[in-house]
Motif scaffolding. Structure first.
Motif, PDB file in Angstrom:
ATOM      1  N   THR A   4      16.471  26.980 -33.190  1.00 56.63           N
ATOM      2  CA  THR A   4      16.400  27.875 -34.353  1.00 56.63           C
ATOM      3  C   THR A   4      14.960  28.028 -34.833  1.00 56.63           C
ATOM      4  OG1 THR A   4      18.625  27.186 -35.029  1.00 56.63           O
ATOM      5  CG2 THR A   4      17.246  28.254 -36.695  1.00 56.63           C
ATOM      6  N   ALA A   5      14.238  26.883 -34.861  1.00 55.58           N
ATOM      7  CA  ALA A   5      12.831  26.950 -35.265  1.00 55.58           C
ATOM      8  C   ALA A   5      12.025  27.784 -34.271  1.00 55.58           C
ATOM      9  CB  ALA A   5      12.248  25.541 -35.373  1.00 55.58           C
ATOM     10  N   THR A   6      12.327  27.601 -32.958  1.00 59.13           N
ATOM     11  CA  THR A   6      11.617  28.381 -31.944  1.00 59.13           C
ATOM     12  C   THR A   6      11.913  29.866 -32.077  1.00 59.13           C
ATOM     13  OG1 THR A   6      11.723  26.512 -30.407  1.00 59.13           O
ATOM     14  CG2 THR A   6      11.280  28.687 -29.466  1.00 59.13           C
ATOM     15  N   THR A  35      12.838  31.398 -34.788  1.00 62.11           N
ATOM     16  CA  THR A  35      12.155  31.862 -36.002  1.00 62.11           C
ATOM     17  C   THR A  35      10.677  32.118 -35.726  1.00 62.11           C
ATOM     18  OG1 THR A  35      13.705  30.596 -37.368  1.00 62.11           O
ATOM     19  CG2 THR A  35      11.636  31.306 -38.400  1.00 62.11           C
ATOM     20  N   GLU A  36      10.074  31.175 -34.975  1.00 58.17           N
ATOM     21  CA  GLU A  36       8.660  31.353 -34.623  1.00 58.17           C
ATOM     22  C   GLU A  36       8.453  32.583 -33.756  1.00 58.17           C
ATOM     23  OE1 GLU A  36       5.032  28.848 -32.466  1.00 58.17           O
ATOM     24  OE2 GLU A  36       7.053  28.000 -32.620  1.00 58.17           O
ATOM     25  N   GLN A  37       9.376  32.770 -32.770  1.00 56.36           N
ATOM     26  CA  GLN A  37       9.269  33.941 -31.909  1.00 56.36           C
ATOM     27  C   GLN A  37       9.440  35.239 -32.701  1.00 56.36           C
ATOM     28  OE1 GLN A  37       8.358  34.097 -28.747  1.00 56.36           O
ATOM     29  NE2 GLN A  37       8.059  31.877 -28.757  1.00 56.36           N
ATOM     30  N   LYS A  38      10.390  35.207 -33.650  1.00 57.01           N
ATOM     31  CA  LYS A  38      10.561  36.394 -34.484  1.00 57.01           C
ATOM     32  C   LYS A  38       9.298  36.691 -35.280  1.00 57.01           C
ATOM     33  CE  LYS A  38      15.588  36.211 -35.122  1.00 57.01           C
ATOM     34  NZ  LYS A  38      16.678  36.043 -36.116  1.00 57.01           N
ATOM     35  N   GLU A  39       8.664  35.632 -35.782  1.00 56.95           N
ATOM     36  CA  GLU A  39       7.409  35.827 -36.520  1.00 56.95           C
ATOM     37  C   GLU A  39       6.327  36.388 -35.604  1.00 56.95           C
ATOM     38  OE1 GLU A  39       4.944  36.038 -39.723  1.00 56.95           O
ATOM     39  OE2 GLU A  39       7.084  35.570 -39.673  1.00 56.95           O
ATOM     40  N   ASN A  40       6.268  35.828 -34.369  1.00 53.79           N
ATOM     41  CA  ASN A  40       5.298  36.356 -33.406  1.00 53.79           C
ATOM     42  C   ASN A  40       5.578  37.815 -33.086  1.00 53.79           C
ATOM     43  OD1 ASN A  40       4.050  33.873 -33.256  1.00 53.79           O
ATOM     44  ND2 ASN A  40       5.249  33.183 -31.490  1.00 53.79           N
ATOM     45  N   ILE A  41       6.876  38.139 -32.942  1.00 56.78           N
ATOM     46  CA  ILE A  41       7.238  39.531 -32.648  1.00 56.78           C
ATOM     47  C   ILE A  41       6.835  40.446 -33.794  1.00 56.78           C
ATOM     48  CG2 ILE A  41       9.215  41.081 -32.361  1.00 56.78           C
ATOM     49  CD1 ILE A  41      10.550  38.822 -30.747  1.00 56.78           C
ATOM     50  N   ARG A  42       7.066  39.963 -35.039  1.00 62.77           N
ATOM     51  CA  ARG A  42       6.647  40.776 -36.188  1.00 62.77           C
ATOM     52  C   ARG A  42       5.133  40.984 -36.192  1.00 62.77           C
ATOM     53  NH1 ARG A  42      10.844  37.941 -38.883  1.00 62.77           N
ATOM     54  NH2 ARG A  42       9.405  36.299 -39.512  1.00 62.77           N
ATOM     55  N   GLU A  43       4.387  39.896 -35.879  1.00 65.57           N
ATOM     56  CA  GLU A  43       2.926  40.023 -35.820  1.00 65.57           C
ATOM     57  C   GLU A  43       2.504  40.980 -34.711  1.00 65.57           C
ATOM     58  OE1 GLU A  43       1.411  36.116 -35.375  1.00 65.57           O
ATOM     59  OE2 GLU A  43       1.896  35.487 -37.424  1.00 65.57           O
ATOM     60  N   LEU A  44       3.162  40.832 -33.527  1.00 66.29           N
ATOM     61  CA  LEU A  44       2.819  41.737 -32.422  1.00 66.29           C
ATOM     62  C   LEU A  44       3.188  43.176 -32.748  1.00 66.29           C
ATOM     63  CD1 LEU A  44       3.967  39.586 -29.363  1.00 66.29           C
ATOM     64  CD2 LEU A  44       1.617  40.103 -30.056  1.00 66.29           C
TER      65      LEU A  44
END
Length: 319
Positions: A105-107, A109-118
């Motif tokens: 779940t943490a991963t 969430t992190e990937q979603k944040e990275n996707i939002r940044e990208l």
């Protein structure tokens, strides 16, 4: 009836033992006490005779099943212990799975944040690309306008240059009628007043002088006509310097004479070319036939650094 009571007693004891084993387990003494307790509950105080008979019968039936009950309890205890171990293992596995789920779940969430940044970076890049495309398009339009203006300016310049290169003239001596010019006691400049062609307006019919508007190689030619015993002689001059002569003489009055000559001259801007009639000579012209003429035209222009002029001028000075 007694047998049924014994069976029920044994079943209740078995259920209790199983429950106690699940909760923490019982030893054999506790089981025996439980059986005795259960027996007391199932058999309230009776007469001495009934109690004795029931005790004898119960003991007989129960003695028959107790060894089997103890074996079953031991087997059940082992099974319960094994199940508890399995439960502990499953609990540990469940805990590990939950930990893995939390990590995943943490991963995520992190990937979603990275996707939002990208996504934000991609949006910014697209905006920058659109801005660059707009800037490039504006610059290209500006360059095209500059090139178009430059091209039009160059075309106009070439047209003007070509117009400047369109130099040619031809003129007859008489503007009207016919007759002789000369003889004179001194040399004079002839004015050819009957202008036939004057492209570029470099020839002046009032003064009879051609003035070069640009540097180049020019061709000039004169023709003279006369009759009688007086000779006809005229020369082409450049800036006061004699270039070529056209001359004819005759011995009889009824004879007609004519002559012509031409020359290519290198002229600088402002150089002048004209025709002079020698003293004591005369020429004839008729506006209808134009016997005596002065003509010239530009062969080709020359660059300012062209050496041909110097070579030609040196050649003239040497000769």
């Amino acid at each position: 009836m007694k047998a049924l009571v014994c069976i029920l007693l044994l079943l209740e004891t078995f259920v209790f033992v199983v429950q106690q084993q699940v909760d923490g387990g019982l030893n054999e003494n506790e089981i025996s006490q439980q059986i005795s307790s259960e027996d007391g509950r199932q058999n309230p105080p009776q007469t001495d005779t009934l109690r004795a008979e029931a005790s004898t019968d119960s003991q007989q039936y129960c003695d028959l099943g107790i060894p089997d009950i103890h074996a079953a309890l031991r087997e059940l205890t082992a099974t319960v212990t094994e199940q508890k171990e399995n439960i502990r293992e499953l609990t540990a596995a469940d805990t590990e799975q939950k930990e893995n789920i939390r990590e995943l779940t943490a991963t995520v969430t992190e990937q979603k944040e990275n996707i939002r940044e990208l996504t934000a970076a991609d949006t910014e890049q697209k905006e920058n690309i659109r801005a660059l495309e707009t800037q490039l398009r504006d610059e290209m339009n500006k360059k095209n306008d500059e090139i178009s203006n430059l091209t039009q300016s160059q075309v106009e310049e070439l047209r003007k240059e070509n117009r400047d290169r369109e130099l040619a003239f031809s003129a007859g001596l008489m503007q009207s009628g016919s007759g002789f010019v000369g003889p004179f006691t001194t040399e004079i400049t002839l004015t050819y007043k009957n202008v036939l062609t004057n492209i570029g307006n470099a020839y002046n019919p009032v003064t009879g002088i051609f003035t070069a508007p640009l540097k180049g190689a020019y061709m000039f030619r004169i023709s003279i006509y006369s009759n009688g015993e007086t000779a006809a002689t005229a020369s082409i001059f450049k800036n006061g310097e004699h270039m070529v002569i056209a001359h004819e003489n005759q011995s009889r009055a009824q004879d007609r004479l004519n002559a012509s000559n031409g020359v290519v001259l290198i002229l600088e801007v402002g150089d002048v070319v004209y025709v002079r009639l020698w003293s004591g000579r005369r020429i004839y012209d008729d506006v209808q036939y134009n016997h005596s003429t002065f003509s010239g035209f530009l062969l080709f222009p020359l660059r300012e650094d062209d050496r041909d002029l110097q070579n030609v001028q040196s050649f003239h000075r040497m000769n």
